[in-house]
Design an enzyme around this catalytic site. Structure first.
Site, PDB file in Angstrom:
ATOM      1  N   CYS A 264      -0.135   0.208 -17.296  1.00  0.00           N
ATOM      2  CA  CYS A 264      -1.193   1.024 -17.282  1.00  0.00           C
ATOM      3  C   CYS A 264      -0.483   1.387 -15.509  1.00  0.00           C
ATOM      4  O   CYS A 264      -1.901   1.787 -15.093  1.00  0.00           O
ATOM      5  CB  CYS A 264      -2.379  -0.112 -16.843  1.00  0.00           C
ATOM      6  SG  CYS A 264      -2.242  -2.300 -15.949  1.00  0.00           S
TER       7      CYS A 264
ATOM      8  N   ASP B 104       3.266  -1.596  -9.195  1.00  0.00           N
ATOM      9  CA  ASP B 104       4.039  -3.118  -8.714  1.00  0.00           C
ATOM     10  C   ASP B 104       5.477  -3.551  -8.963  1.00  0.00           C
ATOM     11  O   ASP B 104       6.241  -3.673  -8.259  1.00  0.00           O
ATOM     12  CB  ASP B 104       3.363  -4.246  -8.617  1.00  0.00           C
ATOM     13  CG  ASP B 104       2.277  -3.766  -7.464  1.00  0.00           C
ATOM     14  OD1 ASP B 104       2.411  -3.413  -6.809  1.00  0.00           O
ATOM     15  OD2 ASP B 104       0.316  -4.138  -8.262  1.00  0.00           O
TER      16      ASP B 104
ATOM     17  N   GLU C  71       3.721  -7.015 -13.780  1.00  0.00           N
ATOM     18  CA  GLU C  71       4.054  -6.545 -13.000  1.00  0.00           C
ATOM     19  C   GLU C  71       4.961  -6.865 -11.594  1.00  0.00           C
ATOM     20  O   GLU C  71       5.269  -6.963 -10.464  1.00  0.00           O
ATOM     21  CB  GLU C  71       2.804  -5.605 -12.306  1.00  0.00           C
ATOM     22  CG  GLU C  71       1.526  -7.316 -11.267  1.00  0.00           C
ATOM     23  CD  GLU C  71       0.342  -6.323 -11.530  1.00  0.00           C
ATOM     24  OE1 GLU C  71       0.995  -4.926 -10.981  1.00  0.00           O
ATOM     25  OE2 GLU C  71      -0.396  -6.916 -10.504  1.00  0.00           O
TER      26      GLU C  71
ATOM     27  N   HIS D   3      -2.979   3.228  -3.177  1.00  0.00           N
ATOM     28  CA  HIS D   3      -4.151   2.780  -3.810  1.00  0.00           C
ATOM     29  C   HIS D   3      -5.430   4.315  -3.776  1.00  0.00           C
ATOM     30  O   HIS D   3      -6.027   5.004  -4.093  1.00  0.00           O
ATOM     31  CB  HIS D   3      -4.993   2.116  -3.803  1.00  0.00           C
ATOM     32  CG  HIS D   3      -4.257   0.849  -4.289  1.00  0.00           C
ATOM     33  ND1 HIS D   3      -3.386  -0.116  -3.713  1.00  0.00           N
ATOM     34  CD2 HIS D   3      -4.660   0.722  -5.175  1.00  0.00           C
ATOM     35  CE1 HIS D   3      -2.593  -1.135  -4.773  1.00  0.00           C
ATOM     36  NE2 HIS D   3      -3.489  -0.624  -5.428  1.00  0.00           N
TER      37      HIS D   3
HETATM   38  C1  PEP Z   1       0.565  -1.378 -10.785  1.00  0.00           C
HETATM   39  O1  PEP Z   1       0.694  -2.553 -10.630  1.00  0.00           O
HETATM   40  O2  PEP Z   1       1.301  -0.538 -12.214  1.00  0.00           O
HETATM   41  C2  PEP Z   1      -0.702  -1.353 -11.605  1.00  0.00           C
HETATM   42  C3  PEP Z   1      -1.603  -1.031 -12.583  1.00  0.00           C
HETATM   43  O3  PEP Z   1      -2.041  -1.900 -10.554  1.00  0.00           O
HETATM   44  P1  PEP Z   1      -1.788  -1.185  -8.986  1.00  0.00           P
HETATM   45  O4  PEP Z   1      -1.549   0.184  -8.668  1.00  0.00           O
HETATM   46  O5  PEP Z   1      -3.902  -1.649  -8.755  1.00  0.00           O
HETATM   47  O6  PEP Z   1      -1.358  -2.325  -8.256  1.00  0.00           O
HETATM   48 MG    MG Z   2      -0.280  -3.664  -9.722  1.00  0.00          MG
END
Ligand code: PEP
Ligand code: MG
Length: 757
Positions: free
Chosen positions: A677, A630, A606, A365
């Site tokens: 996303c 994910d 995901e 993150h």
């Molecule tokens: C993902 O898992 O692709 C996502 C967009 O969420 P995050 O990266 O915040 O887990």
């Molecule tokens: Mg995610």
């Protein structure tokens, strides 16, 4: 001899780094053995050489310069045979190699012993005398014991990368060309000053740091000592009633330790030598803990932990002291073992130029945050000598995942040129801000921005994002000291919704757990990514969920561009429960006199189970959004933050492509739009494939938006579908990537693809 050995080891253990440790060893051995020369050679396997790294008795300037090829001279012979060599007169030995660089002519007696760890020769320890005479057995045994001790420390230095750095520092040929390897985290090049950042409560993480004002450090240290003393006395008094006097003796022991010369005096000495108080304290504690741990008495061994506890208390005061409020240089490159979102918050945004972390990868993150901020980042630089680079000039090449520490001027100049070119390209791409994201045959694929920061709203707007496709609400939660209340959240969400209205804004409900911890809501699990995460937490805490949804709904009053997205859904019942709560919040608000529309609601796909349930899920909501970060991790069983397996993490893996394709079809079968996303959307090559699969929109960090737009504007749907047809037949990610790169090259977009990766 045994005492001498112990005292040398103690000195070595307190050395600041390997370089200093080696100097101490040669100096102390020379004194203890009464020899003319003592030297240490380290084995540089890459260069196939033994390098003189420390000496007492030979010319000091020869350190790092004398490099003996593996088959040359007596040192190589000791290393090759992996056994000691004791000669009355080295000069008459057939392997004797005369090197006029070091002033060795006058020495005859030679004793060399290999430094071996786990059967591997790491270097050679040598003593020499001018006279012709074999060293006696006691000398030989002493040197062998010394080398064995040294081996452990050196093996550790080797695994932590310190040996390589040291060899590199002394190798003029290597200095420029060989960067430290990491993983690309966020694109761009950062040139600046390394600022080591670490969790302030972790004693082991405290680095050494040179200071100018020694007296101020001593004062701060003494001040911290008396504060701890006061605390302990108070605590002991308070517990007088409840603790038996036997137990309370522990406090007396603490107080004695605080006043002991070994703590107070030794730390003060280290400060006088130029280290800052916290670093000096860490070194003293490390030394003493070692002594305790080596004791036979179990009771005394346990005192090591008491000592560490005391040190943590002192540290608490030291780091709280105003003196340690960090000054961030104008071009700060944050470096650390692990860098977290709150740490980024410590640096004024305009000073933060780059991030280099020893752990994590592209989908950590903090890397996502870095991309959102447009800050170049290198992740997973495992060999980063974090304790030793504070204040050094550093270059972080976020495109290739390379780090250059104290590089020569010409490397800096080269990177400055690259950074300028990059800025020019970004400017060039900005021209695309006002043109639609449309294929050549007129198919529009809106491009949304991923964010979680208010600071990112303006850049997203100016790069021409069609809206916010993923607002990670956990970021505002992460930078606070407690859960933000409804009002507080509402204000944040309203700013985002209003800034983009009438364009859509997708707010995702809280997705904590996994690698996104809140400082005030710790979760300890062996397998956090398979544990209490995302919707699982918020459904268990409806009070948190409802407050958040109410804040979102209230924020949408008058703009009506809110979409709510639910993370980590792995079963239909979770979605049903979430929908019930959202409807309840909506109803409550309207009963309270608000006139709010129910927003559009979507589910993140995901988790693999959600892929297979995608059609059922889609029927219950308004849209699907595929979280490829994910999804890739769970489908491929590859931790998205683990640098060691980062090579295996690839969203172009055929299994991921099949899952994404299946999800898009399932969404469409239920007549619902599907978006991506995850970071896959930001990879121009993957974006072309997603367009071919019929994706309805893409969401990504602002920095990638116009690159992807450029690719889309060069595509036709027919060509994109052709790519999909071809790659779905392929068996591994590399074949897919090679094929797609080839297609991009033939479209004249090769440069863009290369720079973007
Ligand atoms: C993902 O898992 O692709 C996502 C967009 O969420 P995050 O990266 O915040 O887990
Ligand atoms: Mg995610």
């Amino acid at each position: 001899m045994l005492n001498t050995l112990r005292s040398i080891i103690q000195d070595v253990n307190s050395a600041r780094d390997l370089d200093q440790a080696l100097s101490i060893i040669v100096q102390r051995i020379r004194e203890a053995m009464g020899v003319d020369v003592c030297s240490i050679y380290l084995t540089d396997e890459k260069q196939q050489q033994h390098v003189l790294m420390a000496t007492q008795g030979l010319k000091p300037e020869s350190v790092g310069k004398v490099r003996l090829a593996f088959n040359t001279g007596l040192i190589s012979l000791v290393a090759a045979r992996a056994e000691p060599l004791n000669l009355a007169d080295a000069q008459i030995h057939p392997h004797y190699h005369h090197s006029d660089k070091i002033g060795m002519e006058q020495f005859h007696a030679f004793l060399g012993v290999p430094i071996i760890h786990h059967r591997k020769v790491l270097g050679v320890l040598v003593v020499r005398q001018t006279r012709v005479e074999r060293f006696d057995e006691e000398h030989e045994n002493f040197l062998i014991t010394m080398a064995a001790q040294l081996a452990g420390a050196m093996a550790h230095a080797k695994t932590s990368g310190e040996t390589d750095i040291l060899l590199k520092q002394h190798d003029p040929k290597q200095q420029d060309a060989r960067p430290l390897k990491g993983l690309p985290g966020a694109p761009g090049v950062a040139i600046g000053t390394a600022v080591h950042i670490y969790p302030s409560t972790d004693l082991d993480a405290i680095p050494d740091r040179k200071v100018g004002n020694i007296q101020a450090e001593i004062d701060a240290f003494h001040h911290a000592l008396s504060s701890v003393k006061q605390d302990l006395t108070m605590l002991s008094n308070r517990l007088r009633e409840v603790l038996p006097s036997e137990e309370r003796r522990l406090f007396d022991a603490y107080l004695l330790m605080l006043d002991s010369h070994s703590l107070r005096g030794a730390t003060a000495t280290r400060i006088m030598e130029g280290n800052w108080a916290a670093g000096a304290l860490r070194a003293t504690i490390e030394e003493q803990v070692k002594v305790f741990l080596e004791m036979d008495d179990a009771y005394l061994r346990e005192r090591a932990e008491d000592l560490r506890e005391l040190a943590r208390r002192i540290l608490h005061y030291l780091l709280r002291d105003e003196t340690y409020k960090r000054e961030f240089p104008e071009h700060t490159v944050l470096v650390g073992e692990e860098i977290t979102a709150p740490m980024l918050g410590d640096v004024p945004t305009e000073r933060l130029r780059g991030i280099v972390a020893a752990r994590g990868s592209r989908t950590s993150h903090v890397a996502i945050l870095a991309r959102a901020l447009g800050v170049p980042a290198v992740m997973g630089a495992e060999d980063l000598p974090v304790h030793r680079i504070d204040g050094s000039v550093i270059i972080a090449d976020g495109y290739n995942g390379n780090v250059y520490i104290s590089p020569p001027l010409r490397v800096i100049t080269e990177f400055e040129r690259l950074a300028k070119e990059e800025a020019a390209l970004a400017e060039d791409l900005l021209r695309l801000a006002d043109v639609p994201s449309q294929t050549q045959d007129g198919n529009t694929v809106p491009l949304y921005a991923n964010t979680g920061l208010l600071a990112d709203i303006n850049p997203s707007l100016s790069t021409g994002a069609d809206g916010i496709g993923l607002y990670r609400t956990e970021f505002p939660f992460m930078i606070r000291q407690r859960f933000p209340g409804e009002e507080e959240q509402m204000r944040v969400y309203r700013q985002v919704l209003h800034a983009f209205a009438p364009k859509p804004v997708v707010l995702r409900t809280l997705d904590i757990g996994g690698d996104k911890a809140l400082p005030y809501f710790p979760i300890k699990e062996d397998n956090p990514f398979l544990g209490w995460r995302g919707i699982r937490i918020t459904l268990d805490h409806p009070e948190i969920f409802i407050v958040q949804v109410r804040a979102m709904l209230r924020a949408s009053a008058g703009v009506d561009n809110l979409y709510i997205l639910l993370p980590m859904i792995s079963r239909v019942s979770e979605l049903d429960d979430s929908l019930t709560l959202i409807r309840r919040a909506h109803q409550e608000l309207n009963e309270e006199g608000n006139m709010l529309n129910l927003p559009k609601i979507g589910v993140m796909i995901e988790v693999p189970s959600a892929v297979y349930l995608a059609e059922n899920l889609a029927r219950r909501v308004d849209f699907l959004s595929i979280g490829t970060n994910d999804l890739t991790q769970y489908l491929l069983a590859v931790d998205r933050n683990n640098a060691r397996v980062a090579e295996l993490y690839d969203s172009l893996h055929p299994a991921v492509l099949l899952a994404v394709n299946h999800t898009i079809r399932s969404g469409h079968a239920a007549n619902k739009p599907v978006s991506v996303c995850g970071e896959m959307a930001a990879d121009p090559v993957a974006a072309a494939l997603l367009v071919g699969m019929g994706i309805d929109s893409l969401s990504m960090s602002t920095a990638s938006l116009n690159r992807v737009k450029w690719v889309i504007r060069n595509l036709t749907m027919e060509r994109a579908r052709g790519y999909v047809e071809a790659v779905l037949q392929m068996e591994d990610a590399q074949t897919v990537r090679d094929y797609m790169n080839g297609q991009m090259e033939s479209m004249g977009l090769g440069g863009l693809v290369r720079a973007g990766r």
